[in-house]
Design a protein around this motif. Structure first.
Motif, PDB file in Angstrom:
ATOM      1  N   VAL A  59      40.412  23.298  -5.074  1.00 59.15           N
ATOM      2  CA  VAL A  59      40.523  23.085  -3.636  1.00 59.15           C
ATOM      3  C   VAL A  59      41.780  23.781  -3.119  1.00 59.15           C
ATOM      4  O   VAL A  59      42.891  23.501  -3.575  1.00 59.15           O
ATOM      5  CB  VAL A  59      40.556  21.581  -3.307  1.00 59.15           C
ATOM      6  CG1 VAL A  59      40.656  21.373  -1.797  1.00 59.15           C
ATOM      7  CG2 VAL A  59      39.306  20.891  -3.853  1.00 59.15           C
ATOM      8  N   ASP A  60      41.601  24.691  -2.177  1.00 59.30           N
ATOM      9  CA  ASP A  60      42.724  25.436  -1.630  1.00 59.30           C
ATOM     10  C   ASP A  60      43.654  24.515  -0.842  1.00 59.30           C
ATOM     11  O   ASP A  60      43.219  23.515  -0.259  1.00 59.30           O
ATOM     12  CB  ASP A  60      42.221  26.544  -0.708  1.00 59.30           C
ATOM     13  CG  ASP A  60      41.361  27.565  -1.437  1.00 59.30           C
ATOM     14  OD1 ASP A  60      41.557  27.737  -2.656  1.00 59.30           O
ATOM     15  OD2 ASP A  60      40.481  28.159  -0.784  1.00 59.30           O
ATOM     16  N   GLN A  61      44.911  24.869  -0.810  1.00 60.71           N
ATOM     17  CA  GLN A  61      45.905  24.044  -0.133  1.00 60.71           C
ATOM     18  C   GLN A  61      45.591  23.867   1.350  1.00 60.71           C
ATOM     19  O   GLN A  61      45.830  22.809   1.928  1.00 60.71           O
ATOM     20  CB  GLN A  61      47.300  24.652  -0.308  1.00 60.71           C
ATOM     21  CG  GLN A  61      48.421  23.769   0.208  1.00 60.71           C
ATOM     22  CD  GLN A  61      49.789  24.318  -0.154  1.00 60.71           C
ATOM     23  OE1 GLN A  61      49.897  25.375  -0.784  1.00 60.71           O
ATOM     24  NE2 GLN A  61      50.840  23.623   0.244  1.00 60.71           N
ATOM     25  N   GLU A  62      45.005  24.896   1.962  1.00 65.73           N
ATOM     26  CA  GLU A  62      44.702  24.814   3.390  1.00 65.73           C
ATOM     27  C   GLU A  62      43.341  24.187   3.673  1.00 65.73           C
ATOM     28  O   GLU A  62      42.962  24.010   4.841  1.00 65.73           O
ATOM     29  CB  GLU A  62      44.764  26.213   4.020  1.00 65.73           C
ATOM     30  CG  GLU A  62      43.738  27.187   3.484  1.00 65.73           C
ATOM     31  CD  GLU A  62      44.225  27.963   2.260  1.00 65.73           C
ATOM     32  OE1 GLU A  62      43.615  28.995   1.939  1.00 65.73           O
ATOM     33  OE2 GLU A  62      45.225  27.522   1.651  1.00 65.73           O
ATOM     34  N   SER A  63      42.597  23.829   2.639  1.00 69.72           N
ATOM     35  CA  SER A  63      41.272  23.229   2.840  1.00 69.72           C
ATOM     36  C   SER A  63      41.395  21.843   3.464  1.00 69.72           C
ATOM     37  O   SER A  63      42.311  21.080   3.160  1.00 69.72           O
ATOM     38  CB  SER A  63      40.531  23.120   1.505  1.00 69.72           C
ATOM     39  OG  SER A  63      39.328  22.389   1.644  1.00 69.72           O
TER      40      SER A  63
END
Length: 313
Positions: A70-74
């Motif tokens: 999961v990307d940090q900006e998700s």
């Protein structure tokens, strides 16, 4: 318009039950990858990042790997049904009756409690918090569960060995549920945990026997029952049973799903001993039902939406 929930690991026992509940939910829609894509890292990564909610029904290491995708900006908010994050920093423990509904509602990372700890914590955590039970007591937990809690492997073993009536396990005294029991009950010592499995598909009984007369000050069974009743007053999920001896408590081989839990306190005449007992569905409040309850709160919905609750709750 419904909200999508990606179920990562939907082929497992817990995942199948979560998908079934989500499919009947008026506000959620389950997203399940087909056989060709469910082991494709890029397909999973996309689903984990592009879906408003994800539920992880995976082994512990696989759950950690999924979170790392999961990307940090998700903006995806996660409920992890594994035991990977139940005592981890940055995760909210998904027991709303214990940690508070607002804590769940505002969380982006929620760790679903284990089935056995759900029974133990429902009984002990409020009483330790109230000062009626000591935090430094050496607690014992005797528990029996239906075999579905062991996943497909244990289900297949019971089906292949129909003469087995009882399996005691955790004999190394180092079961993975012990850390969350200690932490979330606020205990000084780890619990002595004695789990077992019987040939029923679902259902669970968790017992905490107590020598009240050895405690200072010594509470009575009535004190404990009254405190639990006050703590859970108005709860649509947790029921504290009235005083009295029902003669026996039963688990049924073909029990129907139930997302609630019943708590009982039994005391002997004179008040020296007590037995605290939680009866619940290991696949309900002990797993899938808890995940749906947490998702409801995170989405700002009534917490019992789509839960399967028997009339006593």
């Amino acid at each position: 318009m419904t909200t999508q929930v990606f179920v990562d690991g939907a082929a497992g026992t817990t995942g199948l039950e979560i998908v079934t509940r989500l499919a009947a939910h008026p506000e959620f829609e389950p997203l399940v990858l087909d056989e060709a894509r469910r082991k494709d890292p890029e397909a999973r990564r996309q689903a984990l990042n592009d879906t408003p909610f994800a539920v992880l029904c995976l082994p512990d290491d696989a759950a950690r790997d999924a979170v790392a995708m999961v990307d940090q900006e998700s903006a995806t908010r996660i409920v992890d049904a594994s035991s990977a994050h139940r005592v981890a920093d940055g995760w909210t423990y998904g027991f709303p009756e214990i940690v508070g509904r607002d804590a769940i509602a505002s969380a982006d990372r929620v760790s679903n409690p284990g089935c056995y700890p759900t029974g133990f914590l429902a009984l002990v955590a409020p009483l330790v918090r109230a000062g009626l039970l000591p935090a430094d007591w050496p607690y014992t937990v005797n528990a029996v569960s239906g075999f579905s809690g062991g996943g497909k492997a244990l289900i297949e073993r019971f089906e292949a060995e129909p003469d087995i009536a009882f399996r005691a396990y955790g004999l190394s005294l180092d079961h993975k549920h012990r850390p969350e029991m200690k932490l979330h009950a606020g205990l000084k010592h780890g619990v002595l945990f004695a789990p077992s499995v019987v040939p029923a598909f679902r259902g669970m009984l968790v017992e905490v026997p107590l020598h009240l007369g050895a405690m200072e000050p010594a509470p009575s069974a009535d004190d404990l029952r009254s405190a639990l009743a006050d703590f859970y007053r108005g709860s649509p999920v947790v029921t504290v049973m009235p005083a009295g001896d029902p003669g026996e408590l039963l688990l049924h081989r073909d029990a129907s799903p139930d997302d609630g839990v019943e708590l009982s306190v039994f005391g002997n005449e004179g008040g020296w001993n007590a037995r605290l007992i939680a009866v619940l569905d290991n696949l309900g409040k002990g797993a899938s039902g808890a995940a749906i309850q947490n998702l409801n709160l995170m989405a700002g919905l009534p917490e019992t939406t789509s839960l399967q609750l028997h009339p006593s709750h």
